[in-house]
Design a protein around this motif. Structure first.
Motif, PDB file in Angstrom:
ATOM      1  N   ASP A  82       0.860  -1.194   0.000  1.00 55.43           N
ATOM      2  CA  ASP A  82       0.000   0.000   0.000  1.00 55.43           C
ATOM      3  C   ASP A  82       0.899   1.247   0.000  1.00 55.43           C
ATOM      4  O   ASP A  82       2.135   1.132  -0.050  1.00 55.43           O
ATOM      5  CB  ASP A  82      -0.971  -0.059   1.198  1.00 55.43           C
ATOM      6  CG  ASP A  82      -2.275   0.678   0.925  1.00 55.43           C
ATOM      7  OD1 ASP A  82      -2.231   1.774   0.344  1.00 55.43           O
ATOM      8  OD2 ASP A  82      -3.346   0.166   1.320  1.00 55.43           O
ATOM      9  N   ASP A  88      -5.120   3.081  -7.607  1.00 51.55           N
ATOM     10  CA  ASP A  88      -6.069   3.603  -6.618  1.00 51.55           C
ATOM     11  C   ASP A  88      -6.320   5.104  -6.828  1.00 51.55           C
ATOM     12  O   ASP A  88      -5.622   5.771  -7.588  1.00 51.55           O
ATOM     13  CB  ASP A  88      -5.493   3.354  -5.211  1.00 51.55           C
ATOM     14  CG  ASP A  88      -6.501   3.635  -4.090  1.00 51.55           C
ATOM     15  OD1 ASP A  88      -7.710   3.669  -4.367  1.00 51.55           O
ATOM     16  OD2 ASP A  88      -6.064   3.812  -2.932  1.00 51.55           O
ATOM     17  N   ASP A 138     -13.562   0.353  -0.739  1.00 50.42           N
ATOM     18  CA  ASP A 138     -13.542   0.340   0.727  1.00 50.42           C
ATOM     19  C   ASP A 138     -14.845  -0.140   1.356  1.00 50.42           C
ATOM     20  O   ASP A 138     -15.607   0.647   1.922  1.00 50.42           O
ATOM     21  CB  ASP A 138     -13.208   1.737   1.245  1.00 50.42           C
ATOM     22  CG  ASP A 138     -11.850   2.210   0.762  1.00 50.42           C
ATOM     23  OD1 ASP A 138     -11.082   1.378   0.236  1.00 50.42           O
ATOM     24  OD2 ASP A 138     -11.559   3.406   0.899  1.00 50.42           O
ATOM     25  N   HIS A 164      -7.832  -7.694   2.580  1.00 46.75           N
ATOM     26  CA  HIS A 164      -7.281  -6.340   2.697  1.00 46.75           C
ATOM     27  C   HIS A 164      -8.025  -5.596   3.798  1.00 46.75           C
ATOM     28  O   HIS A 164      -9.220  -5.789   3.989  1.00 46.75           O
ATOM     29  CB  HIS A 164      -7.450  -5.602   1.365  1.00 46.75           C
ATOM     30  CG  HIS A 164      -6.907  -4.194   1.363  1.00 46.75           C
ATOM     31  ND1 HIS A 164      -5.661  -3.873   1.836  1.00 46.75           N
ATOM     32  CD2 HIS A 164      -7.452  -3.027   0.925  1.00 46.75           C
ATOM     33  CE1 HIS A 164      -5.462  -2.565   1.693  1.00 46.75           C
ATOM     34  NE2 HIS A 164      -6.531  -2.033   1.145  1.00 46.75           N
TER      35      HIS A 164
HETATM   36  O1  MIG Z   1      -7.856   7.254   0.989  1.00 44.11           O
HETATM   37  O2  MIG Z   1      -3.933   3.605   0.052  1.00 44.11           O
HETATM   38  O3  MIG Z   1      -9.427   1.947  -1.514  1.00 44.11           O
HETATM   39  O4  MIG Z   1      -7.659   0.012  -0.553  1.00 44.11           O
HETATM   40  O5  MIG Z   1      -5.764   0.829   1.351  1.00 44.11           O
HETATM   41  C1  MIG Z   1      -7.533   5.905   1.179  1.00 44.11           C
HETATM   42  C2  MIG Z   1      -4.743   3.552   1.170  1.00 44.11           C
HETATM   43  C3  MIG Z   1      -6.598   5.449   0.081  1.00 44.11           C
HETATM   44  C4  MIG Z   1      -8.074   3.667  -0.605  1.00 44.11           C
HETATM   45  C5  MIG Z   1      -8.128   2.278  -1.121  1.00 44.11           C
HETATM   46  C6  MIG Z   1      -7.618   1.327  -0.064  1.00 44.11           C
HETATM   47  C7  MIG Z   1      -6.214   1.692   0.323  1.00 44.11           C
HETATM   48  C8  MIG Z   1      -6.172   3.138   0.802  1.00 44.11           C
HETATM   49  N1  MIG Z   1      -6.710   4.035  -0.229  1.00 44.11           N
END
Ligand code: MIG
Length: 649
Positions: free
Chosen positions: A198, A308, A418, A476
């Motif tokens: 991540d 992401d 999420d 996750h």
């Molecule tokens: O604002 O990278 O959907 O899977 O762990 C959160 C952190 C940003 C959102 C993703 C999530 C990820 C997280 N990201």
């Protein structure tokens, strides 16, 4: 039969790949009005049902609610929400006099009011009357879905290792964190193929950087992991940090590859890296440039990515900064309540105002973002997918995205964002899968165990037992939530048993996935696509058909020792048990209550069919095809698809 109707000046989304000449006149189904905005209305018969819309809230049958395609970074998928991360404007209406399907190829906000405002009316609205409307008729629902799949091009095919089990968590920071995850699985004989990185692996959340303190020799670490059959899967965010001297920033600014404001200056929004620019994923050149950046990680041995924050998520823009600061100061001075500050910040994030404040460059023409909002994640994933065709022409790269639009299914898969550690989200996971498949997204899955909120042992076990069947099988969880790796729980062997079933079923899962991908077919089917004459099947929303032989009926209720299941025909009830044995019992068509222990993985094999099952193994590479035996009806034929799992096809 597919007919295309063109209204105004549609923005070319590239969703449909088949050349289809436009029709003159209006569609013979429903009533269209195209003026300032666009409206399609259709009078629904009481017995008609609506499937489709891909990654959307609520049931498989979408009738009775409102769904708005407006890609949103919203981590609270409660039942009333109308927009999630994807925009998948395909529906099929059936059950009445004749079935038809619609694809509204429009990249701005599109609302599907499906008997919500008016109990018997389907109404689709777009803000502008610039779109292509595809109308499919002349077949049953399942045929129309397949015909649609045929015109949007073949679905993305991941490497075979992507069908293994993956462990992820927002919070793994350094090489030793990752090593501990791998050891935790190894020590407990839990199979594992992927560990996700991540945002913390990056230097200051900068795309295409690796924090050298946390990963002192990254290529060596990637190699070390590969020796243990682990593929690392780094995240890439949409926003690029504003920082002089950071090559991605410098080059992007210099070449004009970032989205701009109305006055031509580069748009700035706050995301994880702080002030960020947003690569213009709709500009062909910028896309090629952004895609080329992935080379930085490919060169270090990486062969898997997740994209992401590509709705794109923007916490607030530079223009909104003053407002946010003023509210904060007001709070410190005692004039504004903290609640007011929170509300303001929440209203600023990903707001329509932000969407209206930046522009794309499409072939020299400036296009305001809100008009094409739903294409951003698609563009980002397309950038990566097209780059992989150039940079890794001989092999498949794992790629999936959070935001998407139909068309992106050719470049990558998706995960459903999420969710929460809620039983209702286990069921939502199940319901989304066939809808996503209808829209072309075959490689997909949800955060198993739930992303937000604290999971529980039984929820995770039950969720994994569904995850055994989702092409993307990833655990996750969010920063700050209860630790969710299976070895954090008592009796880890129970979890190992469930995950091992995935590997036993890999020969079947991979074969059926590939048949679906190569044949523009569904991997997950709603029951009524297989038994269209069965009037009960259409209402079954907690069971699915997988491939051509298997039906699943996961347990999704807390403390349940089993569940009710509906069998449209005689089937073989199969349970993979924790001790490695396989329980089978032939059940007649009809309703049954079946016992399913927390440690068991249930499935049903259709009458007269059989599936290949292997001995368990610790990763995809170690699967030994010589251990494959047929399970199901004696002597039933099965054509197993297999390949090297890496070469592009
Ligand atoms: O604002 O990278 O959907 O899977 O762990 C959160 C952190 C940003 C959102 C993703 C999530 C990820 C997280 N990201």
């Amino acid at each position: 039969m597919v007919k295309k109707y063109v209204f105004g000046t549609p923005f070319p989304t590239g969703a449909v790949t088949a050349p289809i000449p436009p029709e003159a006149g209006a569609p013979e189904i429903g009533a269209v009005s195209a003026g300032e905005g666009f409206e399609f209305r259709y009078q629904m018969a009481p017995e008609e049902v609506v499937f489709g819309l891909g990654e959307a809230n609520r049931g498989i049958n979408k009738r009775g609610y409102l769904y708005v395609s407006s890609c949103a970074d919203d981590p609270n998928h409660t039942e009333e929400k109308v927009s999630l991360y994807g925009a998948h404007n395909f529906i099929v209406v059936f059950g009445g006099a004749r079935a038809f399907a619609l694809f509204v190829d429009y990249p701005g906000v599109t609302a599907f009011d499906i008997c919500y405002t008016k109990y018997d009316e389907l109404k689709i609205t777009c803000g502008r009357a610039d779109l292509e409307l595809y109308v499919l008729t002349g077949g049953a629902a399942y045929e129309l879905v397949r015909e649609f799949r045929g015109i949007i091009g073949r679905s993305y095919i991941p490497p075979k290792f992507a069908f293994g089990y993956g462990q992820s968590r927002w919070g793994y920071k350094c090489a030793s964190d990752i090593r501990r995850v791998v050891e935790g699985h190894r020590e407990n004989r839990v199979p594992l193929d992927m560990v996700y990185l991540d945002i913390d692996y990056m230097q200051d959340y900068k795309d295409f950087t690796v924090n050298e303190e946390r990963f002192p020799d990254f290529p060596a670490f990637v190699r070390e992991m590969r020796e243990q059959h682990i593929h690392l899967v780094p995240i890439i965010d949409a926003g690029v940090k504003v920082e002089k001297g950071y090559p991605v920033y410098d080059e992007g600014v210099e070449k004009g590859y970032f989205c701009t404001r109305e006055d031509g200056s580069v748009f700035e929004g706050a995301v994880w890296p702080g002030w960020s620019h947003f690569p213009d994923m709709l500009d062909r050149e910028a896309r090629a440039w952004f895609g080329d950046q992935y080379k930085f990680l490919l060169d270090q041995g990486i062969d898997a990515f997740w994209n992401d924050m590509n709705e794109p998520a923007v916490f607030y823009s530079r223009e909104q900064e003053a407002e946010a600061r003023a509210a904060m100061l007001g709070y410190l001075d005692g004039d504004v309540e903290l609640f007011g500050v929170g509300t303001l910040l929440a209203s600023q994030a990903n707001s329509q105002k932000v969407r209206e404040s930046f522009y794309h460059n499409v072939g020299g023409e400036r296009v305001r973002h809100d008009r094409v909002h739903n294409l951003y994640g698609y563009g980002m994933t397309r950038a990566a997918g097209e780059a992989f065709e150039r940079l890794a022409p001989d092999r498949r790269i794992l790629l999936f995205s959070r935001s998407s639009y139909i068309g992106m299914h050719r470049y990558g898969g998706i995960w459903t964002g999420d969710n929460k550690s809620w039983w209702s989200h286990l069921l939502l996971n199940l319901k989304m899968m066939p809808s996503l498949n209808m829209c072309g997204f075959l490689y997909c899955g949800a955060d198993l165990g739930g992303f937000g909120a604290d999971t529980s042992r039984d929820l995770l076990l039950r969720w994994l037992a569904l995850g055994v069947f989702t092409p993307l099988m990833r655990n996750h969880s969010a920063l700050g939530t209860r630790e969710q790796e299976v070895y954090q729980f008592e009796r880890v062997e129970d979890f190992a048993a469930v995950i091992r079933v995935r590997y036993r079923l890999l020969p079947y899962i991979y074969s059926e996935f590939m048949k679906a991908a190569l044949g523009d077919d569904l991997y997950f089917k709603p029951l009524c696509f297989v038994w269209p004459e069965d009037r009960r099947a259409v209402e079954v929303e907690d069971q699915l058909v997988i491939g051509n032989e298997v039906m699943i009926a996961p347990v999704y209720t807390q403390n349940a020792s089993g569940r009710y299941v509906y069998l449209p025909e005689e089937m073989m009830f199969v349970k993979f048990r924790a001790d490695g044995s396989i329980f089978t019992e032939v059940l007649p068509a009809g309703h049954h209550y079946v016992d399913v222990a927390l440690t068991e993985v249930p499935l049903f094999i259709r009458k007269g069919r059989a599936i290949p099952v292997a001995e368990p193994c610790m990763n995809v590479e170690e699967l030994d095809p010589s251990t494959i035996r047929m399970l199901g009806w004696e002597g039933a034929p099965y054509e197993r698809y297999d390949d090297d799992g890496v070469s592009r096809i």
